[in-house]
Design a protein around this motif. Structure first.
Motif, PDB file in Angstrom:
ATOM      1  N   LYS A 120      69.221  94.195  49.023  1.00  0.00           N
ATOM      2  CA  LYS A 120      67.990  94.318  49.802  1.00  0.00           C
ATOM      3  C   LYS A 120      67.972  95.647  50.537  1.00  0.00           C
ATOM      4  CE  LYS A 120      68.260  89.368  50.802  1.00  0.00           C
ATOM      5  NZ  LYS A 120      68.356  88.359  51.881  1.00  0.00           N
ATOM      6  N   VAL A 121      66.768  96.083  50.899  1.00  0.00           N
ATOM      7  CA  VAL A 121      66.604  97.291  51.699  1.00  0.00           C
ATOM      8  C   VAL A 121      66.257  96.872  53.124  1.00  0.00           C
ATOM      9  CG1 VAL A 121      65.309  99.419  52.025  1.00  0.00           C
ATOM     10  CG2 VAL A 121      65.857  98.640  49.702  1.00  0.00           C
ATOM     11  N   LYS A 159      74.338  95.883  73.427  1.00  0.00           N
ATOM     12  CA  LYS A 159      73.060  95.194  73.648  1.00  0.00           C
ATOM     13  C   LYS A 159      71.901  96.032  73.143  1.00  0.00           C
ATOM     14  CE  LYS A 159      74.388  92.464  77.758  1.00  0.00           C
ATOM     15  NZ  LYS A 159      75.774  92.955  77.964  1.00  0.00           N
ATOM     16  N   ARG A 160      71.970  97.347  73.342  1.00  0.00           N
ATOM     17  CA  ARG A 160      70.890  98.235  72.890  1.00  0.00           C
ATOM     18  C   ARG A 160      70.739  98.167  71.376  1.00  0.00           C
ATOM     19  NH1 ARG A 160      70.431 102.995  70.575  1.00  0.00           N
ATOM     20  NH2 ARG A 160      72.685 103.385  70.611  1.00  0.00           N
ATOM     21  N   LYS A 161      71.851  98.191  70.656  1.00  0.00           N
ATOM     22  CA  LYS A 161      71.785  98.152  69.195  1.00  0.00           C
ATOM     23  C   LYS A 161      71.275  96.801  68.687  1.00  0.00           C
ATOM     24  CE  LYS A 161      75.350 101.587  68.212  1.00  0.00           C
ATOM     25  NZ  LYS A 161      76.658 101.864  67.555  1.00  0.00           N
ATOM     26  N   ASN A 162      71.576  95.764  69.421  1.00  0.00           N
ATOM     27  CA  ASN A 162      71.153  94.431  68.978  1.00  0.00           C
ATOM     28  C   ASN A 162      69.682  94.164  69.244  1.00  0.00           C
ATOM     29  OD1 ASN A 162      73.689  93.694  67.994  1.00  0.00           O
ATOM     30  ND2 ASN A 162      74.390  93.007  70.003  1.00  0.00           N
ATOM     31  N   ARG A 163      69.082  94.886  70.184  1.00  0.00           N
ATOM     32  CA  ARG A 163      67.635  94.748  70.427  1.00  0.00           C
ATOM     33  C   ARG A 163      66.898  95.576  69.376  1.00  0.00           C
ATOM     34  NH1 ARG A 163      69.468  95.668  75.792  1.00  0.00           N
ATOM     35  NH2 ARG A 163      68.676  97.813  75.707  1.00  0.00           N
ATOM     36  N   ARG A 164      66.513  94.919  68.317  1.00  0.00           N
ATOM     37  CA  ARG A 164      65.966  95.642  67.165  1.00  0.00           C
ATOM     38  C   ARG A 164      64.955  94.769  66.428  1.00  0.00           C
ATOM     39  NH1 ARG A 164      70.259  92.690  65.798  1.00  0.00           N
ATOM     40  NH2 ARG A 164      70.496  91.936  63.652  1.00  0.00           N
ATOM     41  N   THR A 165      64.171  95.426  65.579  1.00  0.00           N
ATOM     42  CA  THR A 165      63.288  94.728  64.646  1.00  0.00           C
ATOM     43  C   THR A 165      63.629  95.231  63.251  1.00  0.00           C
ATOM     44  OG1 THR A 165      61.514  94.533  66.275  1.00  0.00           O
ATOM     45  CG2 THR A 165      60.918  94.252  63.959  1.00  0.00           C
ATOM     46  N   GLU A 166      63.841  94.302  62.328  1.00  0.00           N
ATOM     47  CA  GLU A 166      64.230  94.678  60.966  1.00  0.00           C
ATOM     48  C   GLU A 166      63.137  94.285  59.975  1.00  0.00           C
ATOM     49  OE1 GLU A 166      69.085  94.553  61.061  1.00  0.00           O
ATOM     50  OE2 GLU A 166      68.037  92.719  60.487  1.00  0.00           O
ATOM     51  N   ILE A 167      62.798  95.229  59.128  1.00  0.00           N
ATOM     52  CA  ILE A 167      61.911  94.956  57.990  1.00  0.00           C
ATOM     53  C   ILE A 167      62.816  94.854  56.770  1.00  0.00           C
ATOM     54  CG2 ILE A 167      59.941  95.753  56.640  1.00  0.00           C
ATOM     55  CD1 ILE A 167      59.048  97.386  59.045  1.00  0.00           C
ATOM     56  N   ILE A 168      62.912  93.662  56.224  1.00  0.00           N
ATOM     57  CA  ILE A 168      63.843  93.394  55.125  1.00  0.00           C
ATOM     58  C   ILE A 168      63.052  93.288  53.827  1.00  0.00           C
ATOM     59  CG2 ILE A 168      65.647  91.853  54.265  1.00  0.00           C
ATOM     60  CD1 ILE A 168      65.970  90.885  57.171  1.00  0.00           C
ATOM     61  N   LEU A 169      63.381  94.125  52.877  1.00  0.00           N
ATOM     62  CA  LEU A 169      62.623  94.224  51.627  1.00  0.00           C
ATOM     63  C   LEU A 169      63.482  93.709  50.484  1.00  0.00           C
ATOM     64  CD1 LEU A 169      61.327  97.841  52.309  1.00  0.00           C
ATOM     65  CD2 LEU A 169      60.264  95.676  52.975  1.00  0.00           C
ATOM     66  N   THR A 170      62.955  92.719  49.768  1.00  0.00           N
ATOM     67  CA  THR A 170      63.693  92.083  48.674  1.00  0.00           C
ATOM     68  C   THR A 170      62.921  92.233  47.375  1.00  0.00           C
ATOM     69  OG1 THR A 170      64.517  90.425  50.232  1.00  0.00           O
ATOM     70  CG2 THR A 170      64.787  89.960  47.885  1.00  0.00           C
ATOM     71  N   PRO A 171      63.451  93.002  46.411  1.00  0.00           N
ATOM     72  CA  PRO A 171      62.779  93.069  45.107  1.00  0.00           C
ATOM     73  C   PRO A 171      62.700  91.677  44.498  1.00  0.00           C
ATOM     74  CG  PRO A 171      64.445  94.786  45.308  1.00  0.00           C
ATOM     75  CD  PRO A 171      64.623  93.870  46.481  1.00  0.00           C
ATOM     76  N   ARG A 172      61.574  91.349  43.909  1.00  0.00           N
ATOM     77  CA  ARG A 172      61.401  90.042  43.292  1.00  0.00           C
ATOM     78  C   ARG A 172      62.314  89.923  42.081  1.00  0.00           C
ATOM     79  NH1 ARG A 172      55.007  88.887  43.002  1.00  0.00           N
ATOM     80  NH2 ARG A 172      55.823  86.899  42.248  1.00  0.00           N
ATOM     81  N   LEU A 173      62.881  88.727  41.901  1.00  0.00           N
ATOM     82  CA  LEU A 173      63.888  88.515  40.867  1.00  0.00           C
ATOM     83  C   LEU A 173      63.345  87.673  39.714  1.00  0.00           C
ATOM     84  CD1 LEU A 173      66.879  87.769  43.233  1.00  0.00           C
ATOM     85  CD2 LEU A 173      66.292  89.935  42.159  1.00  0.00           C
ATOM     86  N   ASP A 174      62.042  87.730  39.487  1.00  0.00           N
ATOM     87  CA  ASP A 174      61.439  86.898  38.453  1.00  0.00           C
ATOM     88  C   ASP A 174      62.086  87.130  37.089  1.00  0.00           C
ATOM     89  OD1 ASP A 174      59.883  86.295  40.552  1.00  0.00           O
ATOM     90  OD2 ASP A 174      57.986  86.996  39.715  1.00  0.00           O
TER      91      ASP A 174
END
Length: 339
Positions: free
Chosen positions: A209-210, A315-330
């Motif tokens: 994943k990205v 604590k600073r590093k843990n305060r985050r928002t992640e956009i997780i991109l998963t290529p479809r595995l069809d």
């Protein structure tokens, strides 16, 4: 093969945290995810069996090759023995016929008795040779049948092994294609975000994943879920890349530190993480053309830290928002299902 190991950990992150979707939709997504997870787990087990069967077929093919070689050599030896028996028998029959002819023309009594004795011995020897020839021919026929059966089994094992190798090659190519797509996606997003403070964001790959990880400082004020103008600009850059990649599933996860937080609107850190994920999702979808069905927003609260929360830096590093991109595995799942 090693490339299968990370396949089944790269499908979709769990929905078991509070998601920013209507309850009915969340339950539908949760059930769909459970079914997909069960399916992937089942396919993973079947694929391990398939790999084991491939190794067994290779060993069987080697054994059958050795058996065919031994049977071929034994059949040739039995064939030579049978031909020698036939030649010896033919000579004995000719000698027997000659002696019998001499006996009929013989007039002396002593000579006749001697010829009769020799003829009797020759007849017994002839019978033994005939019995040996029958046994050799029967043994030869059995060896020929065994050789035929072993050759047929070898051909069948080879055909199955070739089919297995073709299917494994298809799967390997599909995985390589997926990995190539993930690397290209990571590069495209990293290039799109080069104008932003790199100390506050990170684009990397993990388990196929990205991950686009943005720290709180880039997106929000302390305790706020209103996205800053700079943060909104960064999110829109990501949205432009995702709009051109339709075969990508997107999950936005909000994360906080464990320091208790509550305000008139927010109940706790988990509530804050959910609303932050929702805020990012709205900007990501705004005028981007991204299909909302590809997107999931989830709050993870303080429960999935990157590092220890014992220091202010942690604590600073843990305060985050992640956009997780998963290529479809069809394509990958289709190959596994067909196998």
């Amino acid at each position: 093969m090693k490339f299968f190991r990370y396949l089944f950990y790269s499908i979709i992150a769990g929905f078991f945290f509070m998601a920013c979707v209507p309850l009915n939709q969340f339950r539908e997504l949760e059930e769909a995810n459970k079914q997909l997870s069960d399916k992937v787990e089942s396919l993973g087990s079947e694929n391990e069996v398939l790999q084991g069967r491939t190794e067994e077929l290779k060993e069987l093919a080697d054994r059958l090759k050795k058996q065919v070689a031994e049977l071929t050599a034994d059949t040739l030896r039995k064939g030579r023995e049978a031909r020698k028996c036939r030649n010896d028998l033919q000579k004995l029959r000719e000698e027997y016929d000659n002696l019998l002819s001499q006996l009929r023309n013989q007039t002396g009594t002593g000579d006749t008795e001697e010829l009769l004795a020799y003829l009797q011995k020759l007849q017994e020897d002839l019978q033994q040779r005939e019995d040996a020839l029958i046994a050799a021919e029967r043994d030869l026929k059995q060896r020929e049948q065994e050789l035929h059966d072993a050759t047929a089994s070898l051909d069948e094992a080879r055909a199955e092994l070739e089919a297995q190798n073709r299917r494994l090659l298809e799967l390997e190519q599909a995985l390589a294609k997926k990995d190539s797509a993930s690397r290209a996606l990571r590069k495209a997003i990293a290039d799109a975000l080069t104008g932003f403070d790199q100390s506050q964001l990170n684009v990397h790959m993990k388990n196929g994943k990205v991950y686009v990880s943005m720290e709180e400082k880039l997106l929000f004020g302390s305790g706020s879920y209103q996205v800053s103008s700079e943060g909104a600009s960064a999110i829109r850059q990501v949205a432009k890349v995702l709009a051109d990649n339709e075969d990508i599933n997107v999950m936005i996860e909000g994360h906080t530190d464990p320091v208790p937080y509550r305000s008139g609107v927010l109940l706790d850190n988990w509530d804050l993480s959910v609303k932050r994920a929702t805020s990012v999702t709205r900007i990501l979808l705004e005028n981007s053309g991204i299909d909302p069905s590809r997107v999931i927003a989830a709050g993870r609260g303080p429960y999935v830290p990157l590092v220890s929360n014992e220091t202010a830096e942690g604590k600073r590093k843990n305060r985050r928002t992640e956009i997780i991109l998963t290529p479809r595995l069809d394509q990958v799942l289709e190959i596994l299902e067909n196998n």
